[in-house]
Scaffold this active site. Structure first.
Site, PDB file in Angstrom:
ATOM      1  N   THR A  52     111.060  49.694 101.577  1.00  0.00           N
ATOM      2  CA  THR A  52     110.370  49.240 102.558  1.00  0.00           C
ATOM      3  C   THR A  52     109.459  50.586 102.939  1.00  0.00           C
ATOM      4  OG1 THR A  52     112.037  47.939 103.566  1.00  0.00           O
ATOM      5  CG2 THR A  52     110.110  48.095 104.944  1.00  0.00           C
ATOM      6  N   LYS A  80     116.193  66.049 120.245  1.00  0.00           N
ATOM      7  CA  LYS A  80     116.323  66.722 121.593  1.00  0.00           C
ATOM      8  C   LYS A  80     116.465  65.615 122.715  1.00  0.00           C
ATOM      9  CE  LYS A  80     112.551  69.836 119.950  1.00  0.00           C
ATOM     10  NZ  LYS A  80     111.374  69.705 120.157  1.00  0.00           N
ATOM     11  N   ARG A 101     111.469  51.260 111.370  1.00  0.00           N
ATOM     12  CA  ARG A 101     112.846  50.441 111.232  1.00  0.00           C
ATOM     13  C   ARG A 101     113.925  51.481 112.072  1.00  0.00           C
ATOM     14  NH1 ARG A 101     115.608  50.007 105.418  1.00  0.00           N
ATOM     15  NH2 ARG A 101     114.210  48.395 105.322  1.00  0.00           N
TER      16      ARG A 101
HETATM   17  N1   CP Z   1     114.946  45.652 101.010  1.00  0.00           N
HETATM   18  C1   CP Z   1     114.878  46.620 101.804  1.00  0.00           C
HETATM   19  O1   CP Z   1     114.722  46.616 103.200  1.00  0.00           O
HETATM   20  O2   CP Z   1     115.243  47.717 101.040  1.00  0.00           O
HETATM   21  P1   CP Z   1     115.277  49.161 101.777  1.00  0.00           P
HETATM   22  O3   CP Z   1     116.287  49.287 102.785  1.00  0.00           O
HETATM   23  O4   CP Z   1     115.445  50.218 100.556  1.00  0.00           O
HETATM   24  O5   CP Z   1     113.859  49.430 102.520  1.00  0.00           O
END
Ligand code: CP
Length: 302
Positions: A52, A80, A101
């Site tokens: 991703t 921190k 993420r």
């Molecule tokens: N498919 C996917 O989210 O792979 P990664 O965790 O490597 O980003």
């Protein structure tokens, strides 16, 4: 879609999703275009990733844009004690769009509420992974010629699998039939099944993989995710529940393709990789074109 965050796949209408797939087809034909010159994309990864993050960064690089961000928090002020709210409000000052993420469900929605630039959810805990969903839709349409009326099997961790949750929800727009293969402990949550029921579509649940292989157009394999288990013994008990081997692929539909969001551990034997039905590495490549389409649409450049 201009300036609109993508947190859940349902944030975009069916028409918007299909338009994005059409734009991605253009990028597949011509991925190197200087559309993001002078734009900055931030990639904030609070959880590990290979595909991703790197496919977003590849997408931006091919389009002439700049990337800032981090791939883990160890060198950031998160260490921190900085809050997510403050991190997002700060990075929004430095970038035109933030790809994030995070291990917590709901973190991306929260970020979208405090950010002045659009947020793209690159996976929030076990909840949603909408950009994976878009590249999955792209891969299915490309290999099947349609998204309508397909038999799709989801295999593995259907409880914590965020890619499964997003894709089931998206395929409910296309009158598909769902074959759900999982250990009893990892069945698809009722919060996701409700979408299938609302659309009055058919789903069947299985605990054996062999049964579904001859029936389906798409075999969507997933990893049993060790990191989601509080008790490691529970993971050990079910980690090898389903292992797809080449010898199991004697009787399939001729159009059948095997997808996997990756990474895999051992749920697809490497002897499957050379089978013409294996599509998972091409699927990962499609992520570059789909993410190029997404970024240019959000930034109003397409
Ligand atoms: N498919 C996917 O989210 O792979 P990664 O965790 O490597 O980003």
């Amino acid at each position: 879609m201009k300036n609109k965050s993508l947190v859940s796949i349902s944030d975009y209408t069916k028409e918007q999703q299909l338009h994005l797939l059409d734009v991605a087809e253009g990028f597949e034909k011509n991925p190197r275009q200087n559309l993001l010159n002078n734009y900055v994309v931030a990639t904030l990864f609070f959880e590990p990733s290979t595909r991703t993050r790197l496919s977003f960064e590849s997408a931006v690089s091919y389009l002439g844009g700049k990337i800032i961000g981090f791939s883990d928090t160890s060198s950031t002020s998160v260490q921190k004690g900085e809050s997510l709210r403050d991190t997002i409000r700060t990075v929004a000052n430095y970038s035109d769009v933030i790809v994030m993420r995070h291990p917590k469900e709901g973190a991306a929605r929260f970020a979208s509420e405090v950010s002045k630039v659009p947020i793209v959810n690159a996976g929030d805990g076990a909840n949603q992974h909408p950009t994976q969903c878009l590249l999955d839709l792209y891969s299915i349409r490309k290999t099947q010629g349609t998204l309508d009326g397909l038999n799709v099997a989801f295999v593995g961790d259907l409880k914590y699998g965020r890619t499964v949750h997003s894709l089931v929800q998206a395929l409910c727009q296309f009158n598909c039939k769902f074959h759900l293969v999982s250990p009893l402990e990892l069945k698809l949550p009722s919060s996701v099944k409700v979408h299938i029921k609302e659309k009055k579509m058919e789903y069947m649940q299985y605990t054996e993989l062999e049964e579904v292989i001859p029936k389906v157009d798409i075999l969507y394999m997933t990893r049993i995710q060790k990191e989601r288990f509080a008790d490691p013994m529970e993971y050990e008990k079910i980690k090898n529940s389903f292992i797809l081997k080449n010898e199991m692929l004697q009787k399939t539909k001729s159009n059948m393709k095997i997808l996997h969001p990756l990474p895999r551990v051992n749920e697809i034997d490497e002897d499957v990789d050379d089978n013409k039905r294996a599509y998972y590495f091409q699927q990962a490549l499609n992520g570059v074109y789909v993410r190029q389409a997404l970024l240019t649409l959000i930034l109003g450049l397409k």
